[in-house]
Enzyme design. Structure first.
Site, short mmCIF file in Angstrom:
data_model
loop_
_atom_site.label_atom_id
_atom_site.label_comp_id
_atom_site.label_asym_id
_atom_site.label_seq_id
_atom_site.Cartn_x
_atom_site.Cartn_y
_atom_site.Cartn_z
N HIS A 143 0.81 -1.22 0.00
CA HIS A 143 0.00 0.00 0.00
C HIS A 143 0.84 1.26 0.00
O HIS A 143 0.38 2.33 0.38
CB HIS A 143 -0.96 -0.01 1.20
N ALA A 195 1.48 -8.96 19.10
CA ALA A 195 2.62 -9.35 18.27
C ALA A 195 3.96 -8.98 18.94
O ALA A 195 4.92 -9.74 18.87
CB ALA A 195 2.51 -8.68 16.91
N GLY A 229 -1.16 -9.31 12.76
CA GLY A 229 -1.80 -8.01 12.94
C GLY A 229 -2.60 -7.53 11.76
O GLY A 229 -2.61 -6.33 11.47
P1 NAD Z 1 -6.86 -3.68 10.39
O1 NAD Z 1 -6.97 -2.42 11.19
O2 NAD Z 1 -7.99 -4.05 9.52
O3 NAD Z 1 -6.63 -4.90 11.40
C1 NAD Z 1 -5.66 -4.86 12.39
C2 NAD Z 1 -5.72 -6.18 13.15
O4 NAD Z 1 -4.64 -6.20 14.06
C3 NAD Z 1 -7.00 -6.37 13.97
O5 NAD Z 1 -7.61 -7.59 13.59
C4 NAD Z 1 -6.52 -6.41 15.41
O6 NAD Z 1 -7.21 -7.35 16.19
C5 NAD Z 1 -5.08 -6.78 15.28
N1 NAD Z 1 -4.21 -6.22 16.31
C6 NAD Z 1 -4.28 -5.02 16.93
N2 NAD Z 1 -3.26 -4.86 17.77
C7 NAD Z 1 -2.52 -5.99 17.69
C8 NAD Z 1 -1.32 -6.42 18.31
N3 NAD Z 1 -0.67 -5.66 19.19
N4 NAD Z 1 -0.83 -7.64 17.99
C9 NAD Z 1 -1.48 -8.45 17.10
N5 NAD Z 1 -2.63 -8.08 16.48
C10 NAD Z 1 -3.12 -6.87 16.77
O7 NAD Z 1 -5.51 -3.58 9.60
P2 NAD Z 1 -5.07 -4.22 8.21
O8 NAD Z 1 -5.55 -5.61 8.10
O9 NAD Z 1 -3.64 -3.89 8.09
O10 NAD Z 1 -5.87 -3.40 7.10
C11 NAD Z 1 -6.03 -2.01 7.24
C12 NAD Z 1 -5.47 -1.13 6.17
O11 NAD Z 1 -5.09 0.05 6.87
C13 NAD Z 1 -4.24 -1.56 5.48
O12 NAD Z 1 -4.51 -1.37 4.17
C14 NAD Z 1 -3.13 -0.60 5.90
O13 NAD Z 1 -2.52 -0.06 4.75
C15 NAD Z 1 -3.81 0.53 6.58
N6 NAD Z 1 -3.23 0.99 7.86
C16 NAD Z 1 -1.88 1.06 8.04
C17 NAD Z 1 -1.35 1.48 9.25
C18 NAD Z 1 0.15 1.55 9.41
O14 NAD Z 1 0.87 1.75 8.43
N7 NAD Z 1 0.67 1.36 10.61
C19 NAD Z 1 -2.19 1.82 10.30
C20 NAD Z 1 -3.60 1.76 10.09
C21 NAD Z 1 -4.08 1.32 8.87
#
Ligand code: NAD
Length: 260
Positions: free
Chosen positions: A126, A242, A198
């Site tokens: 992404h 994680a 995650g």
């Molecule tokens: P999502 O938000 O849909 O899912 C995140 C998952 O992580 C959840 O199911 C949750 O239960 C789990 N989770 C939360 N904290 C955790 C931890 N400490 N350890 C293990 N699991 C944990 O995210 P997604 O599937 O990545 O899809 C969302 C979209 O949002 C992606 O396309 C991404 O590009 C974008 N996004 C990116 C960021 C980033 O770059 N850090 C942040 C938010 C969203």
């Protein structure tokens, strides 16, 4: 050292990881949650509970009114990304790669934290929010440069041609970068074990990759705080954060966490 978390799933995950030859990690927002970057879909602190994705991360809306996005970037996103540092989960994956036991990290994240932790083969499905590009002339700027510009100009114009600037991330309604998707598909198809970490596994087409790996007979270790559509098919499901469970897994299979 004996791992502190020891249940069947943890034991199975250790055995799978120890026996696999071609391991690939597939990560989502959850791996960066412990670095202080909110996920999109978590009920308590997910970004979506405060900001509607249609408003802030859809290409149609962005092209219509980029100011809305840039305000969100200025007020929320920039601070979260610049303050964040890799957590023990990111570092555990970097350690697994250094030990020659992880071929690639395929990530949906746009924060650059895998690279900051020392991972080398990172496939960004992404894009990356640290790079900003002009939609007219293609000029590129750093996130910091554009952030400073925001205090004076909202939305920020391209310094070279006055065109519209956009972070090099994939918005809803846009296609994934072809080269990254090809590389990620090849990695998923060639792996014998996929570590899904995650990710809610509901954002397509990225979520196709773990499904493909499974169909081709790869093992699947799921590390996710909440349920995902592939839990039933996973060989081991770990519900711990994680940043806690990945270092324990590394220790259990004898991978040095710190670089020598
Ligand atoms: P999502 O938000 O849909 O899912 C995140 C998952 O992580 C959840 O199911 C949750 O239960 C789990 N989770 C939360 N904290 C955790 C931890 N400490 N350890 C293990 N699991 C944990 O995210 P997604 O599937 O990545 O899809 C969302 C979209 O949002 C992606 O396309 C991404 O590009 C974008 N996004 C990116 C960021 C980033 O770059 N850090 C942040 C938010 C969203």
């Amino acid at each position: 050292m004996a791992p502190q978390v020891k249940d069947d799933a943890f034991g199975s995950a250790c055995n799978l990881l120890a026996g696999a030859r071609r391991v690939v990690a597939f990560t989502g927002a959850g791996v960066s949650a412990e670095s202080g970057i909110p996920t999109y879909r978590d009920a308590e602190d997910g970004l979506w509970t405060q900001y509607d994705p249609e408003e802030f991360a859809s290409i149609d809306r962005f092209l219509q009114d980029p100011t809305l996005f840039w305000r969100f970037f200025q007020d929320v996103r920039y601070q979260a990304i610049t303050k964040a540092e890799p957590n023990p989960g990111h570092r555990a994956l970097a350690a697994l790669e250094r030990a020659g036991r992880l071929r690639a990290v395929i990530t949906q994240n746009i924060d650059g934290l895998h690279q900051a932790a020392g991972s080398r083969t990172v496939i960004e499905l992404h894009g990356n929010t640290r790079s900003i590009r002009c939609l007219s002339c293609g000029a590129r700027y750093s996130m910091e440069t554009v952030y400073l510009q925001l205090a004076r100009e909202l939305p920020p114009p391209c310094r070279a041609c006055g065109g519209m600037l956009k972070p090099e991330v994939v918005f809803f309604g846009e296609s994934l970068p072809e080269a990254a998707l090809r590389q990620a598909t090849e990695a998923a198809d060639a792996c014998d074990l996929l570590l899904a970490i995650g990710s809610s596994l509901v954002v397509y087409p990225a979520a196709i990759l773990p499904e493909r790996a499974l169909r081709r007979g790869a093992g699947l270790i799921m590390v996710n705080r909440t349920a995902t559509p592939l839990d039933e098919q996973a060989d081991a499901v770990l519900r711990q954060p994680a940043g806690e469970v990945l270092p324990l897994l590394m220790e259990a299979i004898g991978v040095e966490l710190e670089p020598a």
